[in-house]
Scaffold this active site. Structure first.
Site, PDB file in Angstrom:
ATOM      1  N   ARG A   1       0.858  -1.180   0.000  1.00  0.00           N
ATOM      2  CA  ARG A   1       0.000   0.000   0.000  1.00  0.00           C
ATOM      3  C   ARG A   1       0.895   1.230   0.000  1.00  0.00           C
ATOM      4  O   ARG A   1       1.974   1.240   0.608  1.00  0.00           O
ATOM      5  CB  ARG A   1      -0.934   0.027   1.220  1.00  0.00           C
ATOM      6  CG  ARG A   1      -2.058  -0.998   1.188  1.00  0.00           C
ATOM      7  CD  ARG A   1      -3.089  -0.674   0.108  1.00  0.00           C
ATOM      8  NE  ARG A   1      -4.246  -1.549   0.159  1.00  0.00           N
ATOM      9  CZ  ARG A   1      -4.383  -2.644  -0.556  1.00  0.00           C
ATOM     10  NH1 ARG A   1      -3.392  -3.047  -1.351  1.00  0.00           N
ATOM     11  NH2 ARG A   1      -5.492  -3.367  -0.479  1.00  0.00           N
TER      12      ARG A   1
ATOM     13  N   GLU B   1      -2.619   8.388  -3.999  1.00  0.00           N
ATOM     14  CA  GLU B   1      -3.050   7.499  -5.070  1.00  0.00           C
ATOM     15  C   GLU B   1      -4.500   7.798  -5.419  1.00  0.00           C
ATOM     16  O   GLU B   1      -5.327   7.883  -4.505  1.00  0.00           O
ATOM     17  CB  GLU B   1      -2.910   6.040  -4.623  1.00  0.00           C
ATOM     18  CG  GLU B   1      -3.162   5.029  -5.726  1.00  0.00           C
ATOM     19  CD  GLU B   1      -2.974   3.594  -5.278  1.00  0.00           C
ATOM     20  OE1 GLU B   1      -3.919   2.789  -5.446  1.00  0.00           O
ATOM     21  OE2 GLU B   1      -1.881   3.270  -4.762  1.00  0.00           O
TER      22      GLU B   1
ATOM     23  N   HIS C   1      -1.424   0.596  -9.709  1.00  0.00           N
ATOM     24  CA  HIS C   1      -2.086  -0.342  -8.796  1.00  0.00           C
ATOM     25  C   HIS C   1      -2.680  -1.493  -9.620  1.00  0.00           C
ATOM     26  O   HIS C   1      -3.885  -1.790  -9.544  1.00  0.00           O
ATOM     27  CB  HIS C   1      -3.179   0.366  -7.979  1.00  0.00           C
ATOM     28  CG  HIS C   1      -3.489  -0.352  -6.695  1.00  0.00           C
ATOM     29  ND1 HIS C   1      -3.864   0.300  -5.537  1.00  0.00           N
ATOM     30  CD2 HIS C   1      -3.483  -1.679  -6.375  1.00  0.00           C
ATOM     31  CE1 HIS C   1      -4.078  -0.585  -4.577  1.00  0.00           C
ATOM     32  NE2 HIS C   1      -3.855  -1.792  -5.060  1.00  0.00           N
TER      33      HIS C   1
END
Length: 313
Positions: free
Chosen positions: A228, A256, A275
């Protein structure tokens, strides 16, 4: 009141669902498919912004299971306090290991062998020769040795890497060798040519990769983040990239999505993917198998898999 199951995948596209519940399809649309109070088993929409999946929770007064289709649960944690006691939270262990491990190897190899430079040179019609680092004989440190970390090691072994070093929250033994606790990181980091982050985002791992962590990495080492974004201190990483001491390959970032004008895009020695570890052709069949297994267990009152916590416990 009918016990409903909310699914982000149309139920008629999932073979093997048990009879009994009323299946409702909801993938984050503005309108709910039924009264949230009737939902007993809620599968959170996948790859939607966190607030979308949390929106029905305050009205799910009778929910018994909250199921994510992601390996991490950080996106739903803010809503857990809105649930009644006794709700089981399950993650998607077994769904994302293959695709995330594939991407991890892709990022490592692309970074070490200079694939982004080759692609840019191809656009210019330039033959870009020279020596590049190989993955063979490199020491790889995996921080976060759960099922995804183990899948990454499975794929590293054929590349003739030097010993893989494993780190998790606590020490344990595996068939492949020891798993070190997080407290051993300061001594382990200077040994690693490649550091892979595959740890869940928790209060213990948020900001784990800070200036001190990065300073302990050896000159020229590669940092790969498939965990993450907030596990890494972005400002501290930018400092190391801009001075050329480290390189990085990031599938996740903080913030993000990465804003267009963010300096990470143009930092030297970096590869950024959007991602992309989980959303592949491998996702849907594995997600469906997980849901069929879990819902059969739920209907038959058998123990569920992947229970991370129970609210109020």
């Amino acid at each position: 009141m009918t016990a409903d199951v909310w699914l982000p995948i149309p139920p008629d596209e999932i073979e093997g669902l048990p009879e009994g519940p009323a299946y409702r399809h909801w993938d984050g649309e503005e309108t709910f498919p039924a009264d949230p109070a009737a939902c007993a088993y809620y599968v959170v929409p996948y790859m939607k912004p966190g607030p979308v999946g949390l929106r029905p929770l305050p009205r799910m007064r009778n929910v018994q299971v909250l199921q994510t289709l992601s390996a991490g649960i950080d996106s739903v944690e803010p809503g857990l306090k809105q649930l009644p006691a006794g709700v089981r939270l399950c993650n998607a262990r077994g769904v994302h290991e293959a695709s995330t491990a594939e991407l991890t190897l892709t990022l490592i190899l692309a970074s070490l062998r200079g694939i982004p430079d080759f692609v840019r040179a191809q656009d210019r019609g330039e033959w870009l020769g020279g020596f590049r680092p190989a993955l063979a004989d490199r020491t790889v440190l995996i921080v976060g040795y759960g099922s995804i970390g183990a899948a990454i090691e499975d794929r590293l072994v054929p590349f003739e890497v030097a010993p893989v070093v494993r780190v998790a929250r606590s020490a344990r033994a595996t068939e492949r060798g020891p798993v070190h606790p997080l407290t051993d990181l300061p001594a382990l980091l200077p040994r690693a040519d490649v550091v892979v982050l595959s740890t869940p985002l928790t209060e213990a791992t948020r900001g784990l990769v800070d200036a001190e962590f990065l300073a302990r990495m050896k000159d020229g080492a590669l940092l790969v983040n498939v965990a993450r974004g907030p596990v890494v201190d972005t400002k501290a990483l930018l400092t190391e990239l801009e001075n050329g001491r480290l390189t990085a390959a990031l599938d996740v970032t903080d913030p993000e999505p990465l804003p267009t004008d963010h300096p990470l895009w143009h930092a030297p020695g970096i590869v950024v993917s959007p991602h992309a570890g989980g959303p592949t052709s491998a996702f849907l069949p594995r997600a469906k198998r997980l849901l069929v297994d879990q819902l059969n267990r739920f209907v038959n009152q058998e123990p569920l898999r992947n229970v991370i916590l129970t609210t109020g416990a």
